[in-house]
Design a protein around this motif. Structure first.
Motif, PDB file in Angstrom:
ATOM      1  N   VAL A  92       0.866  -1.174   0.000  1.00  0.00           N
ATOM      2  CA  VAL A  92       0.000   0.000   0.000  1.00  0.00           C
ATOM      3  C   VAL A  92       0.901   1.222   0.000  1.00  0.00           C
ATOM      4  O   VAL A  92       1.818   1.324   0.826  1.00  0.00           O
ATOM      5  N   VAL A  93       0.680   2.114  -0.952  1.00  0.00           N
ATOM      6  CA  VAL A  93       1.502   3.312  -1.076  1.00  0.00           C
ATOM      7  C   VAL A  93       0.635   4.557  -0.940  1.00  0.00           C
ATOM      8  O   VAL A  93      -0.592   4.512  -1.095  1.00  0.00           O
ATOM      9  N   HIS A  94       1.293   5.673  -0.653  1.00  0.00           N
ATOM     10  CA  HIS A  94       0.620   6.975  -0.665  1.00  0.00           C
ATOM     11  C   HIS A  94       0.648   7.519  -2.080  1.00  0.00           C
ATOM     12  O   HIS A  94       1.709   7.646  -2.685  1.00  0.00           O
ATOM     13  N   LYS A  95      -0.536   7.824  -2.618  1.00  0.00           N
ATOM     14  CA  LYS A  95      -0.610   8.462  -3.929  1.00  0.00           C
ATOM     15  C   LYS A  95      -0.679   9.980  -3.737  1.00  0.00           C
ATOM     16  O   LYS A  95      -1.608  10.487  -3.105  1.00  0.00           O
ATOM     17  N   PRO A  96       0.275  10.710  -4.300  1.00  0.00           N
ATOM     18  CA  PRO A  96       0.198  12.170  -4.234  1.00  0.00           C
ATOM     19  C   PRO A  96      -0.845  12.697  -5.220  1.00  0.00           C
ATOM     20  O   PRO A  96      -1.283  11.989  -6.133  1.00  0.00           O
ATOM     21  N   ALA A  97      -1.230  13.944  -5.051  1.00  0.00           N
ATOM     22  CA  ALA A  97      -2.105  14.603  -6.019  1.00  0.00           C
ATOM     23  C   ALA A  97      -1.315  14.922  -7.279  1.00  0.00           C
ATOM     24  O   ALA A  97      -0.085  15.023  -7.264  1.00  0.00           O
ATOM     25  N   GLY A  98      -2.014  15.062  -8.398  1.00  0.00           N
ATOM     26  CA  GLY A  98      -1.390  15.526  -9.620  1.00  0.00           C
ATOM     27  C   GLY A  98      -0.639  14.479 -10.402  1.00  0.00           C
ATOM     28  O   GLY A  98       0.252  14.809 -11.199  1.00  0.00           O
ATOM     29  N   ILE A  99      -0.987  13.214 -10.216  1.00  0.00           N
ATOM     30  CA  ILE A  99      -0.373  12.141 -11.000  1.00  0.00           C
ATOM     31  C   ILE A  99      -1.414  11.053 -11.219  1.00  0.00           C
ATOM     32  O   ILE A  99      -2.208  10.740 -10.322  1.00  0.00           O
ATOM     33  N   LEU A 100      -1.439  10.489 -12.432  1.00  0.00           N
ATOM     34  CA  LEU A 100      -2.372   9.419 -12.750  1.00  0.00           C
ATOM     35  C   LEU A 100      -1.916   8.108 -12.125  1.00  0.00           C
ATOM     36  O   LEU A 100      -0.713   7.842 -12.008  1.00  0.00           O
ATOM     37  N   VAL A 101      -2.875   7.259 -11.756  1.00  0.00           N
ATOM     38  CA  VAL A 101      -2.529   5.923 -11.267  1.00  0.00           C
ATOM     39  C   VAL A 101      -1.985   5.077 -12.409  1.00  0.00           C
ATOM     40  O   VAL A 101      -0.965   4.402 -12.278  1.00  0.00           O
ATOM     41  N   ASN A 102      -2.653   5.110 -13.560  1.00  0.00           N
ATOM     42  CA  ASN A 102      -2.170   4.408 -14.750  1.00  0.00           C
ATOM     43  C   ASN A 102      -2.789   5.087 -15.966  1.00  0.00           C
ATOM     44  O   ASN A 102      -3.601   5.992 -15.845  1.00  0.00           O
ATOM     45  N   GLY A 103      -2.401   4.641 -17.144  1.00  0.00           N
ATOM     46  CA  GLY A 103      -2.927   5.240 -18.363  1.00  0.00           C
ATOM     47  C   GLY A 103      -1.896   5.244 -19.471  1.00  0.00           C
ATOM     48  O   GLY A 103      -0.788   4.712 -19.319  1.00  0.00           O
ATOM     49  N   ASN A 104      -2.261   5.859 -20.580  1.00  0.00           N
ATOM     50  CA  ASN A 104      -1.394   5.874 -21.753  1.00  0.00           C
ATOM     51  C   ASN A 104      -0.388   7.024 -21.695  1.00  0.00           C
ATOM     52  O   ASN A 104      -0.283   7.848 -22.601  1.00  0.00           O
ATOM     53  N   THR A 105       0.352   7.064 -20.607  1.00  0.00           N
ATOM     54  CA  THR A 105       1.401   8.054 -20.427  1.00  0.00           C
ATOM     55  C   THR A 105       2.475   7.440 -19.550  1.00  0.00           C
ATOM     56  O   THR A 105       2.213   6.487 -18.799  1.00  0.00           O
ATOM     57  N   PHE A 106       3.697   7.947 -19.630  1.00  0.00           N
ATOM     58  CA  PHE A 106       4.809   7.347 -18.912  1.00  0.00           C
ATOM     59  C   PHE A 106       4.801   7.690 -17.425  1.00  0.00           C
ATOM     60  O   PHE A 106       5.102   6.864 -16.570  1.00  0.00           O
ATOM     61  N   LYS A 107       4.420   8.932 -17.102  1.00  0.00           N
ATOM     62  CA  LYS A 107       4.487   9.403 -15.720  1.00  0.00           C
ATOM     63  C   LYS A 107       3.235   9.000 -14.955  1.00  0.00           C
ATOM     64  O   LYS A 107       2.301   9.778 -14.793  1.00  0.00           O
ATOM     65  N   GLN A 129       1.321  -3.906  -9.650  1.00  0.00           N
ATOM     66  CA  GLN A 129       0.256  -3.173 -10.337  1.00  0.00           C
ATOM     67  C   GLN A 129      -0.781  -2.665  -9.340  1.00  0.00           C
ATOM     68  O   GLN A 129      -1.164  -3.382  -8.410  1.00  0.00           O
ATOM     69  N   PRO A 130      -1.289  -1.442  -9.523  1.00  0.00           N
ATOM     70  CA  PRO A 130      -2.407  -0.968  -8.702  1.00  0.00           C
ATOM     71  C   PRO A 130      -3.638  -1.834  -8.962  1.00  0.00           C
ATOM     72  O   PRO A 130      -3.858  -2.288 -10.084  1.00  0.00           O
ATOM     73  N   VAL A 131      -4.444  -2.045  -7.918  1.00  0.00           N
ATOM     74  CA  VAL A 131      -5.626  -2.889  -8.071  1.00  0.00           C
ATOM     75  C   VAL A 131      -6.934  -2.107  -7.890  1.00  0.00           C
ATOM     76  O   VAL A 131      -8.009  -2.690  -7.841  1.00  0.00           O
ATOM     77  N   HIS A 132      -6.840  -0.795  -7.786  1.00  0.00           N
ATOM     78  CA  HIS A 132      -8.030   0.058  -7.795  1.00  0.00           C
ATOM     79  C   HIS A 132      -7.600   1.446  -8.248  1.00  0.00           C
ATOM     80  O   HIS A 132      -6.423   1.683  -8.529  1.00  0.00           O
ATOM     81  N   ARG A 133      -8.572   2.367  -8.337  1.00  0.00           N
ATOM     82  CA  ARG A 133      -8.295   3.692  -8.887  1.00  0.00           C
ATOM     83  C   ARG A 133      -8.399   4.777  -7.818  1.00  0.00           C
ATOM     84  O   ARG A 133      -9.161   4.668  -6.868  1.00  0.00           O
ATOM     85  N   LEU A 134      -7.612   5.823  -8.018  1.00  0.00           N
ATOM     86  CA  LEU A 134      -7.826   7.094  -7.344  1.00  0.00           C
ATOM     87  C   LEU A 134      -7.716   8.167  -8.419  1.00  0.00           C
ATOM     88  O   LEU A 134      -6.866   8.072  -9.314  1.00  0.00           O
ATOM     89  N   ASP A 135      -8.549   9.182  -8.341  1.00  0.00           N
ATOM     90  CA  ASP A 135      -8.530  10.230  -9.350  1.00  0.00           C
ATOM     91  C   ASP A 135      -7.211  11.009  -9.329  1.00  0.00           C
ATOM     92  O   ASP A 135      -6.493  11.033  -8.317  1.00  0.00           O
TER      93      ASP A 135
END
Length: 286
Positions: A92-107, A129-135
């Motif tokens: 379990v990691v801390h997701k910061p704001a301003g970054i996608l969890v996954n998608g068609n981009t490198f970052k 791999q992440p197993v759920h989403r955060l906006d």
């Protein structure tokens, strides 16, 4: 370049549909939706035959994934993440704001995981791999699978609502009820959220700001954000769901995934993983 990846199915207790078994066996099929897309495109074969979501898996099958792999497909995005919990099965990691969890981009968080998460020593270890989403604008706890079996199992637990999620948000306006439920249809599916007001402060611009705890009982896209906006008390800083003239610019969105509570599916331990409120929340509610 064209690639073919192979997975040999170990012995199974009972037959399982490919749409359930196949989640996480390849890096590009770590969610059920990604798996279904690959199957629909005809990229997945079982024992040499084109598969469908209903193809049954009972043990011993050879599953192959055809695809085109770019030169950057397995490069890691060097981006430091705070790890809140980790064992050989999951993290379990801390997701910061301003970054996608996954998608068609490198970052993305997904591409940053290999440089932050320890490789699993287990036989079915895979790229984490992440197993759920955060906006994009949401902060907080994000669960990660480290093996094929853990990715499949955790996906199923989230679908079954066996993992309890708790969020904190700052909402706008004087809320008449200090706690309650919000129920509506989102994308033609029923959605239910629970809320409770913990603290309030007066605000010259917004009349009142509220620190609210939220428990989504269903998992619709943007559910909490939509529900609070429907209630007439949108989340501070939400740039998609807001009241005219009350959009806060430049401070980000005040929505934080604070807690995950679940029974570890492989060790049986009861776990509560928490992530402290961001500083910007504490600036409003010391």
């Amino acid at each position: 370049m064209d690639t073919e990846k192979t997975h040999i199915v170990p012995a199974q207790v009972k037959p399982t549909r490919l749409q359930d078994y196949g989640v996480g066996i390849f890096d590009s099929t770590y969610t059920k939706s990604a798996l279904k897309k690959a199957i629909k495109k005809g990229l997945i074969k079982v024992n040499g035959e084109r598969a469908s979501t209903a193809t049954m898996i009972s043990g011993g099958e050879k599953i192959t994934l055809q695809g085109t792999e770019s030169n950057q497909a397995h490069k890691s995005f060097i981006y430091r993440l705070k790890v809140l919990f980790e064992d050989e099965y999951l993290a379990v990691v801390h997701k910061p704001a301003g970054i996608l969890v996954n998608g068609n981009t490198f970052k993305t968080i997904a591409n940053a995981l290999p440089s932050n998460i320890k490789p699993s020593p287990l036989k079915d270890a895979c790229r984490p791999q992440p197993v759920h989403r955060l906006d994009y604008a949401t902060t907080g706890v994000l669960m990660v699978g480290k093996t094929s079996s853990s990715i499949r199992t955790l996906n199923r637990l989230f679908e079954q609502k066996s993992i309890r999620k708790e969020y904190f948000a700052v909402t706008i306006g004087q809320m008449r009820e200090m706690s309650g439920e919000i129920s509506s249809m989102i994308n033609d599916k029923p959605a239910l959220s629970e809320y409770k007001v913990l603290k309030t402060v007066t605000s010259e611009r917004f009349e009142q700001l509220n620190l609210v705890t939220l428990n989504p009982k269903t998992g619709r896209r943007h559910q909490l954000r939509k529900h609070l906006n429907e209630l007439g008390h949108p989340i501070l800083g939400d740039r998609d769901y807001y009241l005219e003239g009350l959009l806060l610019k430049g401070k980000g969105m005040y929505l934080h995934a604070a807690r995950l509570e679940f029974i570890h599916p492989f060790t049986g331990k009861s776990l509560i993983i928490e992530d402290d409120l961001p500083k910007k929340f504490k600036n409003i509610f010391p």
